[in-house]
Design a protein around this motif. Structure first.
Motif, PDB file in Angstrom:
ATOM      1  N   GLU A  40       0.632  -1.227   0.084  1.00  0.00           N
ATOM      2  CA  GLU A  40      -0.049   0.004   0.046  1.00  0.00           C
ATOM      3  C   GLU A  40       0.827   1.138  -0.094  1.00  0.00           C
ATOM      4  N   LEU A  41       2.243   1.264   0.287  1.00  0.00           N
ATOM      5  CA  LEU A  41       2.962   2.259   0.185  1.00  0.00           C
ATOM      6  C   LEU A  41       3.037   2.989  -1.040  1.00  0.00           C
ATOM      7  N   ALA A  42       2.789   2.381  -2.190  1.00  0.00           N
ATOM      8  CA  ALA A  42       2.993   2.560  -3.491  1.00  0.00           C
ATOM      9  C   ALA A  42       1.848   3.715  -3.737  1.00  0.00           C
ATOM     10  N   GLU A  43       0.723   3.512  -3.172  1.00  0.00           N
ATOM     11  CA  GLU A  43      -0.470   4.360  -3.054  1.00  0.00           C
ATOM     12  C   GLU A  43      -0.374   5.822  -2.981  1.00  0.00           C
ATOM     13  N   TYR A  44       0.629   6.109  -2.020  1.00  0.00           N
ATOM     14  CA  TYR A  44       0.689   7.544  -1.369  1.00  0.00           C
ATOM     15  C   TYR A  44       1.598   8.318  -2.203  1.00  0.00           C
ATOM     16  N   ASP A  45       1.331   9.775  -2.383  1.00  0.00           N
ATOM     17  CA  ASP A  45       2.259  10.640  -2.542  1.00  0.00           C
ATOM     18  C   ASP A  45       3.420  11.033  -1.637  1.00  0.00           C
ATOM     19  N   ALA A  46       3.244  10.951  -0.438  1.00  0.00           N
ATOM     20  CA  ALA A  46       3.935  11.151   0.587  1.00  0.00           C
ATOM     21  C   ALA A  46       3.976  10.153   1.759  1.00  0.00           C
ATOM     22  N   ILE A  47       5.080   9.785   2.080  1.00  0.00           N
ATOM     23  CA  ILE A  47       5.090   8.857   3.355  1.00  0.00           C
ATOM     24  C   ILE A  47       6.060   9.427   4.521  1.00  0.00           C
ATOM     25  N   ILE A  48       5.349   9.570   5.790  1.00  0.00           N
ATOM     26  CA  ILE A  48       6.185  10.183   6.837  1.00  0.00           C
ATOM     27  C   ILE A  48       6.255   9.192   7.781  1.00  0.00           C
ATOM     28  N   ILE A  49       7.547   8.458   7.972  1.00  0.00           N
ATOM     29  CA  ILE A  49       7.934   7.683   8.967  1.00  0.00           C
ATOM     30  C   ILE A  49       8.349   8.019  10.403  1.00  0.00           C
ATOM     31  N   GLY A  50       7.499   7.158  11.466  1.00  0.00           N
ATOM     32  CA  GLY A  50       7.970   7.477  12.863  1.00  0.00           C
ATOM     33  C   GLY A  50       8.384   6.248  13.592  1.00  0.00           C
ATOM     34  N   ALA A  51       9.842   6.316  14.209  1.00  0.00           N
ATOM     35  CA  ALA A  51      10.225   5.046  14.543  1.00  0.00           C
ATOM     36  C   ALA A  51      10.992   5.600  15.774  1.00  0.00           C
ATOM     37  N   GLY A  52      10.978   4.844  16.831  1.00  0.00           N
ATOM     38  CA  GLY A  52      11.927   5.073  18.139  1.00  0.00           C
ATOM     39  C   GLY A  52      13.153   4.837  18.013  1.00  0.00           C
ATOM     40  N   THR A  53      14.169   5.642  18.579  1.00  0.00           N
ATOM     41  CA  THR A  53      15.361   5.151  18.628  1.00  0.00           C
ATOM     42  C   THR A  53      15.894   4.182  19.388  1.00  0.00           C
ATOM     43  N   ARG A  54      16.957   3.142  18.871  1.00  0.00           N
ATOM     44  CA  ARG A  54      17.340   2.185  19.323  1.00  0.00           C
ATOM     45  C   ARG A  54      18.783   2.153  18.902  1.00  0.00           C
ATOM     46  N   TYR A  55      19.825   2.400  20.024  1.00  0.00           N
ATOM     47  CA  TYR A  55      21.430   2.503  19.858  1.00  0.00           C
ATOM     48  C   TYR A  55      21.480   3.563  18.512  1.00  0.00           C
ATOM     49  N   GLY A  56      20.911   4.527  18.373  1.00  0.00           N
ATOM     50  CA  GLY A  56      21.109   5.338  17.192  1.00  0.00           C
ATOM     51  C   GLY A  56      20.561   5.204  15.805  1.00  0.00           C
ATOM     52  N   THR A  57      19.521   4.154  15.918  1.00  0.00           N
ATOM     53  CA  THR A  57      19.050   3.780  14.711  1.00  0.00           C
ATOM     54  C   THR A  57      17.614   3.504  14.711  1.00  0.00           C
ATOM     55  N   ALA A  58      16.943   3.385  13.926  1.00  0.00           N
ATOM     56  CA  ALA A  58      15.356   3.104  14.247  1.00  0.00           C
ATOM     57  C   ALA A  58      14.983   1.596  14.796  1.00  0.00           C
ATOM     58  N   ALA A  59      14.103   1.618  15.516  1.00  0.00           N
ATOM     59  CA  ALA A  59      13.717   0.264  16.130  1.00  0.00           C
ATOM     60  C   ALA A  59      13.631  -0.837  14.947  1.00  0.00           C
ATOM     61  N   SER A  60      13.811  -1.889  15.513  1.00  0.00           N
ATOM     62  CA  SER A  60      13.896  -3.222  14.588  1.00  0.00           C
ATOM     63  C   SER A  60      12.715  -3.500  13.990  1.00  0.00           C
ATOM     64  N   GLN A  61      11.334  -3.000  14.653  1.00  0.00           N
ATOM     65  CA  GLN A  61      10.188  -3.450  13.908  1.00  0.00           C
ATOM     66  C   GLN A  61      10.063  -2.493  12.670  1.00  0.00           C
ATOM     67  N   MET A  62      10.516  -1.226  12.742  1.00  0.00           N
ATOM     68  CA  MET A  62      10.359  -0.366  11.424  1.00  0.00           C
ATOM     69  C   MET A  62      11.318  -0.943  10.572  1.00  0.00           C
ATOM     70  N   ARG A  63      12.650  -1.169  10.900  1.00  0.00           N
ATOM     71  CA  ARG A  63      13.473  -1.655   9.977  1.00  0.00           C
ATOM     72  C   ARG A  63      13.199  -2.956   9.398  1.00  0.00           C
ATOM     73  N   ALA A  64      12.697  -3.848  10.016  1.00  0.00           N
ATOM     74  CA  ALA A  64      12.116  -5.188   9.572  1.00  0.00           C
ATOM     75  C   ALA A  64      10.898  -5.024   8.503  1.00  0.00           C
TER      76      ALA A  64
END
Length: 200
Positions: free
Chosen positions: A66-90
């Motif tokens: 469904e990401l392809a259906e949008y004109d803009a995507i704004i991503i929110g993820a918590g910080t884990r050791y200086g990078t995005a949480a593994s759930q978002m990365r996965a």
């Protein structure tokens, strides 16, 4: 009508609150609609409940396609050791088929985050998410200094030119302040305005 997706992961509800503010800002732009989705939780329900995760979140679970259906995507993820949480990365690691066909090229992207401390890796988390957006050929938009709330020194605030953010405290007791939420709304509105111009 330009379509904005606010895609987030939130363990204790801080980024859920921020996501709603980002979507509110985006939807305030005439000619723009905003949807909120969250990525699947990879922690087992048993562990999540034992750890006090906020499991009663309103947003539906996103699908990669469904990401392809949008004109803009704004991503929110918590910080884990200086990078995005593994759930978002996965979740983002599953977007290879979109990348292969250039499905997100030319779309607008942005990011927002949260950390326990003021210097807990917020900027590196945001720029790491920007890197993923750029690999997809997206146009990355941050939180410009025209949102002057991020320059306050009279109180603890989140926000940087890389994106909106909030500080949760080590025990998670600090929810986003009004200044943090204003930054989230500003970024959502700013990205929506740019997406609408490109869409038109």
């Amino acid at each position: 009508m330009a379509k904005v997706l606010v895609l987030y992961h939130s363990v204790y509800g801080h980024l859920e609150v921020m996501a709603k503010a980002v979507a509110e800002g985006a939807a305030s732009v005439e000619g723009v609609s905003a949807d909120i989705r969250r990525v699947p939780e990879t922690v087992s329900e048993e562990v999540a409940r034992a750890s006090g995760f906020k499991l009663d979140q309103d947003a539906p679970i996103a699908s990669v396609e469904e990401l392809a259906e949008y004109d803009a995507i704004i991503i929110g993820a918590g910080t884990r050791y200086g990078t995005a949480a593994s759930q978002m990365r996965a979740f983002l690691d599953q977007t290879g088929p979109l990348w292969a066909r250039g499905a997100l090229v030319g779309k607008v992207g942005g990011a927002f985050t949260a950390s326990a401390t003021q210097h807990g890796g917020q900027e590196t988390t945001l720029t790491s998410l920007h890197t993923t957006l750029m690999h997809h050929g997206m146009i990355v938009v941050g939180l410009p200094y025209s949102f002057q709330g991020q320059m306050r020194i009279d109180e603890v605030v989140g926000g940087s030119p890389y994106g909106a953010s909030t500080i949760t405290g080590g025990d998670g007791s600090r929810m986003p302040s009004e200044t943090d939420l204003e930054g989230a709304r500003f970024q959502g509105r700013h990205i929506a305005q740019i997406a609408l111009k490109l869409h038109g």
